[in-house]
Design a protein around this motif. Structure first.
Motif, PDB file in Angstrom:
ATOM      1  N   ALA A 273       1.068   6.827  -6.903  1.00 35.56           N
ATOM      2  CA  ALA A 273      -0.069   7.694  -7.193  1.00 35.56           C
ATOM      3  C   ALA A 273       0.314   9.164  -7.056  1.00 35.56           C
ATOM      4  O   ALA A 273      -0.066  10.001  -7.880  1.00 35.56           O
ATOM      5  CB  ALA A 273      -1.235   7.360  -6.265  1.00 35.56           C
ATOM      6  N   ILE A 274       1.075   9.495  -6.049  1.00 36.36           N
ATOM      7  CA  ILE A 274       1.524  10.878  -5.845  1.00 36.36           C
ATOM      8  C   ILE A 274       2.445  11.315  -6.985  1.00 36.36           C
ATOM      9  O   ILE A 274       2.317  12.425  -7.515  1.00 36.36           O
ATOM     10  CB  ILE A 274       2.211  11.027  -4.475  1.00 36.36           C
ATOM     11  N   ALA A 275       3.349  10.460  -7.396  1.00 40.43           N
ATOM     12  CA  ALA A 275       4.275  10.791  -8.491  1.00 40.43           C
ATOM     13  C   ALA A 275       3.530  11.015  -9.803  1.00 40.43           C
ATOM     14  O   ALA A 275       3.886  11.906 -10.582  1.00 40.43           O
ATOM     15  CB  ALA A 275       5.310   9.683  -8.654  1.00 40.43           C
TER      16      ALA A 275
ATOM     17  N   SER B 243     -10.335   7.397  -8.583  1.00 45.27           N
ATOM     18  CA  SER B 243     -11.237   8.445  -8.087  1.00 45.27           C
ATOM     19  C   SER B 243     -12.356   7.864  -7.221  1.00 45.27           C
ATOM     20  O   SER B 243     -13.007   8.595  -6.491  1.00 45.27           O
ATOM     21  CB  SER B 243     -11.819   9.250  -9.245  1.00 45.27           C
ATOM     22  N   ASN B 244     -12.567   6.562  -7.306  1.00 43.51           N
ATOM     23  CA  ASN B 244     -13.596   5.898  -6.491  1.00 43.51           C
ATOM     24  C   ASN B 244     -13.019   5.150  -5.285  1.00 43.51           C
ATOM     25  O   ASN B 244     -13.735   4.446  -4.598  1.00 43.51           O
ATOM     26  CB  ASN B 244     -14.377   4.903  -7.358  1.00 43.51           C
ATOM     27  N   SER B 245     -11.739   5.291  -5.050  1.00 42.59           N
ATOM     28  CA  SER B 245     -11.062   4.559  -3.987  1.00 42.59           C
ATOM     29  C   SER B 245     -11.495   5.034  -2.597  1.00 42.59           C
ATOM     30  O   SER B 245     -11.950   6.167  -2.420  1.00 42.59           O
ATOM     31  CB  SER B 245      -9.548   4.734  -4.134  1.00 42.59           C
ATOM     32  N   ASN B 246     -11.324   4.164  -1.627  1.00 44.90           N
ATOM     33  CA  ASN B 246     -11.548   4.543  -0.229  1.00 44.90           C
ATOM     34  C   ASN B 246     -10.323   5.207   0.384  1.00 44.90           C
ATOM     35  O   ASN B 246     -10.402   5.766   1.471  1.00 44.90           O
ATOM     36  CB  ASN B 246     -11.918   3.307   0.601  1.00 44.90           C
ATOM     37  N   LEU B 247      -9.182   5.117  -0.310  1.00 47.24           N
ATOM     38  CA  LEU B 247      -7.948   5.733   0.186  1.00 47.24           C
ATOM     39  C   LEU B 247      -7.851   7.170  -0.309  1.00 47.24           C
ATOM     40  O   LEU B 247      -7.841   7.433  -1.512  1.00 47.24           O
ATOM     41  CB  LEU B 247      -6.726   4.939  -0.280  1.00 47.24           C
ATOM     42  N   LEU B 248      -7.787   8.088   0.614  1.00 43.89           N
ATOM     43  CA  LEU B 248      -7.775   9.511   0.303  1.00 43.89           C
ATOM     44  C   LEU B 248      -6.625   9.891  -0.632  1.00 43.89           C
ATOM     45  O   LEU B 248      -6.809  10.691  -1.552  1.00 43.89           O
ATOM     46  CB  LEU B 248      -7.709  10.331   1.597  1.00 43.89           C
ATOM     47  N   ASP B 249      -5.443   9.327  -0.424  1.00 45.26           N
ATOM     48  CA  ASP B 249      -4.298   9.628  -1.297  1.00 45.26           C
ATOM     49  C   ASP B 249      -4.595   9.282  -2.750  1.00 45.26           C
ATOM     50  O   ASP B 249      -4.192   9.995  -3.660  1.00 45.26           O
ATOM     51  CB  ASP B 249      -3.044   8.870  -0.854  1.00 45.26           C
ATOM     52  N   PHE B 250      -5.285   8.178  -2.977  1.00 44.84           N
ATOM     53  CA  PHE B 250      -5.608   7.765  -4.342  1.00 44.84           C
ATOM     54  C   PHE B 250      -6.594   8.740  -4.984  1.00 44.84           C
ATOM     55  O   PHE B 250      -6.440   9.122  -6.137  1.00 44.84           O
ATOM     56  CB  PHE B 250      -6.199   6.357  -4.359  1.00 44.84           C
ATOM     57  N   VAL B 251      -7.604   9.139  -4.235  1.00 45.14           N
ATOM     58  CA  VAL B 251      -8.597  10.071  -4.772  1.00 45.14           C
ATOM     59  C   VAL B 251      -7.950  11.432  -5.014  1.00 45.14           C
ATOM     60  O   VAL B 251      -8.195  12.077  -6.038  1.00 45.14           O
ATOM     61  CB  VAL B 251      -9.822  10.192  -3.839  1.00 45.14           C
ATOM     62  N   ARG B 252      -7.105  11.867  -4.096  1.00 46.13           N
ATOM     63  CA  ARG B 252      -6.380  13.131  -4.299  1.00 46.13           C
ATOM     64  C   ARG B 252      -5.513  13.067  -5.551  1.00 46.13           C
ATOM     65  O   ARG B 252      -5.471  14.013  -6.333  1.00 46.13           O
ATOM     66  CB  ARG B 252      -5.509  13.446  -3.087  1.00 46.13           C
ATOM     67  N   SER B 253      -4.821  11.964  -5.719  1.00 46.18           N
ATOM     68  CA  SER B 253      -3.963  11.811  -6.894  1.00 46.18           C
ATOM     69  C   SER B 253      -4.788  11.815  -8.173  1.00 46.18           C
ATOM     70  O   SER B 253      -4.419  12.450  -9.157  1.00 46.18           O
ATOM     71  CB  SER B 253      -3.147  10.525  -6.798  1.00 46.18           C
TER      72      SER B 253
ATOM     73  N   PRO C 130       0.802  -1.228   0.000  1.00 42.32           N
ATOM     74  CA  PRO C 130       0.000   0.000   0.000  1.00 42.32           C
ATOM     75  C   PRO C 130       0.839   1.284   0.000  1.00 42.32           C
ATOM     76  O   PRO C 130       0.473   2.263  -0.632  1.00 42.32           O
ATOM     77  CB  PRO C 130      -0.825  -0.107   1.276  1.00 42.32           C
ATOM     78  N   HIS C 131       1.975   1.263   0.701  1.00 45.28           N
ATOM     79  CA  HIS C 131       2.811   2.472   0.740  1.00 45.28           C
ATOM     80  C   HIS C 131       3.400   2.762  -0.637  1.00 45.28           C
ATOM     81  O   HIS C 131       3.455   3.912  -1.063  1.00 45.28           O
ATOM     82  CB  HIS C 131       3.927   2.322   1.775  1.00 45.28           C
ATOM     83  N   CYS C 132       3.817   1.731  -1.323  1.00 49.16           N
ATOM     84  CA  CYS C 132       4.373   1.895  -2.675  1.00 49.16           C
ATOM     85  C   CYS C 132       3.311   2.444  -3.614  1.00 49.16           C
ATOM     86  O   CYS C 132       3.586   3.338  -4.419  1.00 49.16           O
ATOM     87  CB  CYS C 132       4.906   0.574  -3.210  1.00 49.16           C
ATOM     88  N   GLN C 133       2.094   1.930  -3.505  1.00 44.96           N
ATOM     89  CA  GLN C 133       1.012   2.400  -4.362  1.00 44.96           C
ATOM     90  C   GLN C 133       0.732   3.878  -4.127  1.00 44.96           C
ATOM     91  O   GLN C 133       0.489   4.626  -5.066  1.00 44.96           O
ATOM     92  CB  GLN C 133      -0.250   1.578  -4.103  1.00 44.96           C
ATOM     93  N   ARG C 134       0.785   4.306  -2.888  1.00 46.33           N
ATOM     94  CA  ARG C 134       0.551   5.727  -2.583  1.00 46.33           C
ATOM     95  C   ARG C 134       1.617   6.607  -3.206  1.00 46.33           C
ATOM     96  O   ARG C 134       1.310   7.644  -3.783  1.00 46.33           O
ATOM     97  CB  ARG C 134       0.506   5.945  -1.076  1.00 46.33           C
ATOM     98  N   TYR C 135       2.875   6.195  -3.109  1.00 44.62           N
ATOM     99  CA  TYR C 135       3.956   7.001  -3.678  1.00 44.62           C
ATOM    100  C   TYR C 135       3.869   7.045  -5.198  1.00 44.62           C
ATOM    101  O   TYR C 135       4.130   8.079  -5.813  1.00 44.62           O
ATOM    102  CB  TYR C 135       5.317   6.501  -3.215  1.00 44.62           C
TER     103      TYR C 135
END
Length: 142
Positions: free
Chosen positions: A9-11, A38-48, A2-7
């Motif tokens: 998505a941010i990149a 955009s439909n994710s429950n993870l805020l970082d993913f939706v923000r990205s 999950p941490h890798c996916q967030r990074y």
């Protein structure tokens, strides 16, 4: 992981501002995951996702890719998100679409005028209000 996916998505929100990257996403049909994010429950993913769409909405190439993948509905839905960053990026995206004589009609057809009206009356964020005013001034052209 999950941490890798967030990074990742941010990149991606920074990488897609390049027209060459946008063309590659279109050519290889790789934009669809951003709609899913955009439909994710993870805020970082939706923000990205919202940041990616806002970055891509600056160019006609990006706007075309977003529309081709059904992104307008996601963008309009994100305007009403509880997170201010997501609201701001989605409204920026709508204002960019509204500013394009070629793509303005798609915002209107999907109910964008009503969505922008509601967001403008309920959001306290100056960025959202600025971009909603920009969208309204573009809507009034046609």
């Amino acid at each position: 992981c999950p941490h890798c996916q967030r990074y990742v998505a941010i990149a991606m929100r920074f990488i897609v501002s390049s027209v060459e990257v946008q063309k590659s996403l279109s050519k290889h049909n790789e934009f669809a995951p951003f709609i899913v994010l955009s439909n994710s429950n993870l805020l970082d993913f939706v923000r990205s996702s919202s940041a990616v769409m806002a970055a891509m909405s600056v160019t006609q190439t990006g706007q075309s890719i977003i529309l081709k993948n059904g992104g307008m509905k996601s963008i309009l839905r994100l305007i009403n998100h509880l997170d201010f960053f997501i609201q701001r990026e989605a409204m920026r995206c709508v204002a960019n679409f509204a500013g394009s004589h070629r793509f303005r009609q798609y915002v209107v057809k999907e109910g964008g005028v009503e969505t922008v009206t509601v967001a403008a009356t309920t959001s306290g964020g100056i960025d959202v209000l600025r971009d909603s005013a920009r969208a309204f001034s573009s809507f009034s052209i046609d």
